[in-house]
Design a protein around this motif. Sequence first.
Motif, PDB file in Angstrom:
ATOM      1  N   VAL A  79     -14.713  23.235 -15.855  1.00  0.00           N
ATOM      2  CA  VAL A  79     -15.267  24.552 -16.171  1.00  0.00           C
ATOM      3  C   VAL A  79     -15.438  24.680 -17.681  1.00  0.00           C
ATOM      4  N   GLU A  80     -16.320  25.583 -18.078  1.00  0.00           N
ATOM      5  CA  GLU A  80     -16.548  25.869 -19.493  1.00  0.00           C
ATOM      6  C   GLU A  80     -16.523  27.376 -19.696  1.00  0.00           C
ATOM      7  N   LEU A  81     -16.060  27.774 -20.860  1.00  0.00           N
ATOM      8  CA  LEU A  81     -16.127  29.183 -21.224  1.00  0.00           C
ATOM      9  C   LEU A  81     -17.569  29.530 -21.573  1.00  0.00           C
ATOM     10  N   ASP A  82     -18.047  30.660 -21.051  1.00  0.00           N
ATOM     11  CA  ASP A  82     -19.388  31.093 -21.445  1.00  0.00           C
ATOM     12  C   ASP A  82     -19.278  31.923 -22.724  1.00  0.00           C
ATOM     13  N   GLY A  83     -20.372  32.469 -23.184  1.00  0.00           N
ATOM     14  CA  GLY A  83     -20.405  33.224 -24.427  1.00  0.00           C
ATOM     15  C   GLY A  83     -19.535  34.464 -24.431  1.00  0.00           C
ATOM     16  N   GLN A  84     -19.159  34.928 -23.231  1.00  0.00           N
ATOM     17  CA  GLN A  84     -18.305  36.115 -23.133  1.00  0.00           C
ATOM     18  C   GLN A  84     -16.862  35.757 -22.788  1.00  0.00           C
ATOM     19  N   GLY A  85     -16.529  34.478 -22.866  1.00  0.00           N
ATOM     20  CA  GLY A  85     -15.149  34.051 -22.613  1.00  0.00           C
ATOM     21  C   GLY A  85     -14.773  34.017 -21.143  1.00  0.00           C
ATOM     22  N   ARG A  86     -15.768  33.807 -20.279  1.00  0.00           N
ATOM     23  CA  ARG A  86     -15.504  33.750 -18.836  1.00  0.00           C
ATOM     24  C   ARG A  86     -15.646  32.318 -18.344  1.00  0.00           C
ATOM     25  N   ILE A  87     -14.972  32.047 -17.235  1.00  0.00           N
ATOM     26  CA  ILE A  87     -15.179  30.790 -16.525  1.00  0.00           C
ATOM     27  C   ILE A  87     -15.705  31.126 -15.147  1.00  0.00           C
ATOM     28  N   LEU A  88     -16.462  30.212 -14.588  1.00  0.00           N
ATOM     29  CA  LEU A  88     -16.936  30.350 -13.220  1.00  0.00           C
ATOM     30  C   LEU A  88     -15.941  29.620 -12.333  1.00  0.00           C
ATOM     31  N   VAL A  89     -15.225  30.377 -11.508  1.00  0.00           N
ATOM     32  CA  VAL A  89     -14.262  29.782 -10.589  1.00  0.00           C
ATOM     33  C   VAL A  89     -15.011  29.513  -9.281  1.00  0.00           C
ATOM     34  N   PRO A  90     -15.139  28.251  -8.891  1.00  0.00           N
ATOM     35  CA  PRO A  90     -15.912  27.924  -7.694  1.00  0.00           C
ATOM     36  C   PRO A  90     -15.415  28.675  -6.461  1.00  0.00           C
ATOM     37  N   ALA A  91     -16.348  29.022  -5.585  1.00  0.00           N
ATOM     38  CA  ALA A  91     -16.021  29.791  -4.387  1.00  0.00           C
ATOM     39  C   ALA A  91     -14.960  29.102  -3.540  1.00  0.00           C
ATOM     40  N   SER A  92     -15.044  27.783  -3.392  1.00  0.00           N
ATOM     41  CA  SER A  92     -14.058  27.081  -2.569  1.00  0.00           C
ATOM     42  C   SER A  92     -12.656  27.211  -3.155  1.00  0.00           C
ATOM     43  N   ALA A  93     -12.532  27.184  -4.466  1.00  0.00           N
ATOM     44  CA  ALA A  93     -11.224  27.337  -5.113  1.00  0.00           C
ATOM     45  C   ALA A  93     -10.706  28.762  -4.948  1.00  0.00           C
ATOM     46  N   ARG A  94     -11.595  29.752  -5.114  1.00  0.00           N
ATOM     47  CA  ARG A  94     -11.174  31.148  -4.928  1.00  0.00           C
ATOM     48  C   ARG A  94     -10.714  31.384  -3.504  1.00  0.00           C
ATOM     49  N   THR A  95     -11.456  30.855  -2.547  1.00  0.00           N
ATOM     50  CA  THR A  95     -11.088  31.022  -1.135  1.00  0.00           C
ATOM     51  C   THR A  95      -9.734  30.381  -0.868  1.00  0.00           C
ATOM     52  N   TRP A  96      -9.543  29.155  -1.335  1.00  0.00           N
ATOM     53  CA  TRP A  96      -8.278  28.448  -1.121  1.00  0.00           C
ATOM     54  C   TRP A  96      -7.102  29.258  -1.662  1.00  0.00           C
ATOM     55  N   ALA A  97      -7.276  29.856  -2.844  1.00  0.00           N
ATOM     56  CA  ALA A  97      -6.197  30.597  -3.500  1.00  0.00           C
ATOM     57  C   ALA A  97      -6.115  32.052  -3.043  1.00  0.00           C
ATOM     58  N   GLY A  98      -7.043  32.497  -2.211  1.00  0.00           N
ATOM     59  CA  GLY A  98      -7.029  33.878  -1.739  1.00  0.00           C
ATOM     60  C   GLY A  98      -7.450  34.886  -2.788  1.00  0.00           C
ATOM     61  N   ILE A  99      -8.182  34.439  -3.798  1.00  0.00           N
ATOM     62  CA  ILE A  99      -8.603  35.328  -4.892  1.00  0.00           C
ATOM     63  C   ILE A  99      -9.895  36.029  -4.506  1.00  0.00           C
ATOM     64  N   GLY A 100      -9.866  37.352  -4.595  1.00  0.00           N
ATOM     65  CA  GLY A 100     -11.041  38.156  -4.287  1.00  0.00           C
ATOM     66  C   GLY A 100     -11.596  38.793  -5.540  1.00  0.00           C
TER      67      GLY A 100
END
Length: 144
Positions: A79-100
């Motif tokens: 992952v990389e930080l975008d210009g606003q200091g965000r990362i894109l957390v892939p959907a499969s990783a969010r689902t696995w971790a239960g992050i909504g």
Amino acid sequence: MFTGEYRHAVDGKGRLAVPARFRARLDGGAYVAQWIDGCLGLFPRGAFEALAERVAERPVTDANARAFARAVFAGAFEVELDGQGRILVPASARTWAGIGAEAIVVGAVERVELWAPERWTAYRAAQSVDEPDIFAQRLQDLGI
């Protein structure tokens, strides 16, 4: 060193703002991986590469090392930080971790952990973190 606990929104595209105080350590690139205890680990490139080296040093006959490598590296994403200091957390990783729609961002020394709020609350309760005497007894053997 990463320290602190923060609650951040996850936008509709899966982007998560990284706390400003963590960003400099992640500027050189980072990895998000499925991590122990049901959270995601966010590692600076160097820390993730060092972890990979430690795993690679284990004998190929070590079943636990093979299981760990598969669990962590198969579900890892650069992952990389975008210009606003965000990362894109892939959907499969969010689902696995239960992050909504929200995540708890926790500094954990050499890595950052991303938790679903309800998993973080349950974890803290199971570890007796908010009961100092019980928690201290559990940590007694660490020698800290």
